[in-house]
Design an enzyme around this catalytic site. Structure first.
Site, PDB file in Angstrom:
ATOM      1  CB  THR A 150      -1.059  -0.104   1.231  1.00 48.44           C
ATOM      2  OG1 THR A 150      -0.203  -0.182   2.515  1.00 48.44           O
ATOM      3  CG2 THR A 150      -1.866  -1.120   0.968  1.00 48.44           C
ATOM      4  CE  LYS A 177       0.200  -3.293   3.393  1.00 46.32           C
ATOM      5  NZ  LYS A 177      -0.335  -2.451   4.247  1.00 46.32           N
ATOM      6  CB  THR A 188       1.216  -4.461  13.268  1.00 41.72           C
ATOM      7  OG1 THR A 188       2.619  -4.528  13.300  1.00 41.72           O
ATOM      8  CG2 THR A 188       0.941  -4.284  14.835  1.00 41.72           C
ATOM      9  CD  GLU A 267       1.630   5.155   6.485  1.00 41.69           C
ATOM     10  OE1 GLU A 267       0.998   4.613   5.642  1.00 41.69           O
ATOM     11  OE2 GLU A 267       1.587   5.883   7.323  1.00 41.69           O
ATOM     12  CG  ASN A 391      -0.956   8.309   7.384  1.00 41.64           C
ATOM     13  OD1 ASN A 391      -1.737   7.566   6.799  1.00 41.64           O
ATOM     14  ND2 ASN A 391       0.440   8.376   7.614  1.00 41.64           N
ATOM     15  CB  THR A 396      -7.174  11.358  -2.843  1.00 38.24           C
ATOM     16  OG1 THR A 396      -6.253  11.998  -1.799  1.00 38.24           O
ATOM     17  CG2 THR A 396      -8.490  11.635  -2.453  1.00 38.24           C
TER      18      THR A 396
END
Lengths: 396, 396
Positions: A150, A177, A188, A267, A391, A396
């Site tokens: 993702t 992932k 997680t 991230e 985030n 989108t």
């Protein structure tokens, strides 16, 4: 001691296992978004699922099977099929019925796994049309590993051929992932492991649960717990190897590597930190402190700023509520001692040395509580502007 | 019903109370960094302290007094005097001895309160030199309120004259500071309240503890718990009013306002969110869910992005571990119902309406668990780039 020979075959490192990935139109940029793992022998499947009570549809679907024997899993990214009610579960059956017809009845108790946005129904037609393009005799583990990503920046796979002390050989391969919504509250993320160790399902399940505690459950990116976290171990049991301790060592190698890869790819992450706690009253208290630190926004932002503001470490230790006191507290960044049993060693030279450690892509923050023999290591990353950017408008 | 007349006199709204602030050289930009509150009658002092086990020196110093009667507190910003060992406590006595001599023995059991960087000794000479410039007969509450700010963008004060039903009048005034290291685990900041209600110390303490539960302890900016959090209520007991319920109502007004002001000023905050949980099995479980949401990075970043990604709300509810289920879960943003007892109401129109709510500077995220009658409201803010910028290198 067993010997481990790494290879690049990912989940296909285990004989009888096939995998591939493609773009089914869920990701609009053309990247892979749909993967399968297929075995030409039926596997015993050990599994771990998130502790989140809003269990996503694919997890409810899999848990309903009880002890799982399966030879097929379909994985999609971009849509989590979570908080989608009974329709979410029925959608999986609809998809699998159409695929069963397409693949000539080859699928045994097929499973599904999903990751992405919560609260949106699966685009069934796109997924079925995509899955029908799969060739179950292909071994393209990297295509599969890319399809399950993702916000991941890189794919995560690992595989070994393992030779046991008695000369028997087994295989283990995995893909995972995860980059956000990562918190130590089960596994997680998504992780698919294949093996052919000849051990019974119950024993594999027990070993999986134990290894998970110090690997995936020690990892945190943001302290948020996914509705979809799953680890599956597909076991063909086709090897002659029965060495449980060799299997546990191999599984640990695989899961430890992947857990740290998740955090390294957290991230926006620029640093991988091992939060090592020693000297706690017991292991459980060490774990609480280690996870508290790995989830502290003020520690994470100081790491990003490469600011050796060790006061925030002391703050977090104290906030954890475990047995601790200033006068026995020691804080180290790698080998640089900043607080020494409550005595502040900080000066200009030490600050420079600590700042140099913080420039490394990976280092250890070690906290010695001086209260007992409890230890635990959690894996965490920094927090910076990119996390916010990723985030603020994830959908989108 | 008591009547409340607001005024702008801050902590000096209570007769006999004096306060001022100045720059003592701790803040290099010339802003105020040192404040005092002085009373010309000795006050009974009710107090709450952080639950962080790394209790800062000024809190250890105050707690050692037991039941506090005092007429003076010195407050500095820029240095927390935390994790500074026994020297940190001795430094306070050193400062107070010099001030006692300077002010001709007027100080009764003087207190100190500090906020700023952890793990650095107080600059005693600067503080003493600054404090000697104070005139204890001055009433400049705004100077004081500015002096206690750290990363705060605005000062936080409130004050009322309160007329009880029997015609008696008492006063209450307060100032607070806090923007980061804010987490519901006591009173997550510094707050100084003055009053003249004629109630005994024990009763004021009981009321303070009760009111704190749903005010300061319901506030979170970043989930990190300070080593220095303190609320002091200085009570001159000089009024004739003895109406405990009027006092509790007034204290609630003051602390509710200040708690929300802290969050509104949360580092980088652009929005103030009330996380209202209803329908929980009990109040404690409602509180757990409300605080879980207010501390979720994924919810906070979605708020910043004004993205009505209600799936993250469902994720956080499930992660809290309390009794809940998808089929009874309802999620509202103000009056816009996004998930209705597990049924997804989300469409383009609803998304537009939800996005419009999210553009407001303050709104309510309401979660109805449908499990019972438990309720709690937590106060939170968004998380964005400015938080990272502020905290990546806080010390410089």
């Amino acid at each position: 001691m067993p010997s481990f020979t790494p290879n690049t075959r990912g989940v296909c490192a285990t004989p009888h296992i096939y995998a591939d990935g493609l773009n089914a139109g869920l990701k609009t940029n053309g990247n892979n978004d749909l993967a399968f793992i297929y075995s030409d022998v039926v596997c015993e499947v050990a599994a771990l699922f998130t502790t989140n009570k809003m269990l996503a549809a694919p997890l409810q679907h899999a848990k309903a099977k009880g002890k799982i024997k399966s030879n097929f899993i379909l994985v999609n990214s971009k849509n989590a099929n979570a908080v989608t009610g009974t329709k979410g579960i029925a959608d999986i059956d609809t998809i699998m019925e159409q695929l069963q017809a397409h693949f000539g009845g080859k699928l045994v108790s097929p499973l599904m796994s999903s990751t992405g946005v919560i609260g949106v129904y699966l685009p069934i037609e796109k997924i079925v049309a995509g899955a029908k393009r799969f060739d179950l005799t292909r071994q393209e583990p990297m295509n599969a590993a890319h399809a399950i990503m993702t916000t991941d920046k890189f794919s995560k796979t690992i595989a070994f051929d393992v030779t046991c002390d008695d000369g028997s050989v087994f295989h283990i391969g995995a893909m995972a992932k995860g980059a956000g919504m990562i918190n130590p509250a089960m596994a997680t993320m998504l992780c698919f492991i294949t093996t052919d160790i000849n051990l019974p399902q119950e024993q594999v399940q027990t070993i999986l649960t134990r290894v998970n505690h110090t690997t995936f459950n020690a990892a945190s990116v943001d302290g948020d717990t996914s509705t979809n976290d799953t680890v599956f171990v597909f076991n063909t049991r086709q090897s002659s190897a029965t060495d449980a301790s060799a299997f546990e060592a191999a599984l640990y190698k695989v899961m430890y590597f992947l857990a740290r890869e998740l955090v390294r790819d957290g991230e926006g992450s620029t640093k991988l930190i091992d939060y090592r706690v020693i000297g706690a009253a017991n292991d459980r208290e060490a774990e609480i402190v280690a996870k508290m630190m790995s989830n502290s926004l003020l520690i994470k932002t100081a790491l990003y700023g490469e600011d050796p503001n060790w006061g925030r470490i002391a703050m977090s230790v104290g906030a954890s509520g475990v047995a601790c006191q200033e006068s026995t507290l020691t804080i180290r960044y790698n080998d640089v001692v900043l607080l020494d049993k409550g005595i502040n060693r900080f000066d200009a030279l030490l600050e420079k040395r600590a700042a140099a450690v913080m420039k490394l892509p990976a280092f250890t923050v070690e906290v010695d509580l001086g209260m007992g023999n409890g230890t635990f290591t959690a894996f965490g990353c920094d927090l910076n502007h990119e996390y916010i950017t990723i985030n603020a408008d994830y959908r989108t």
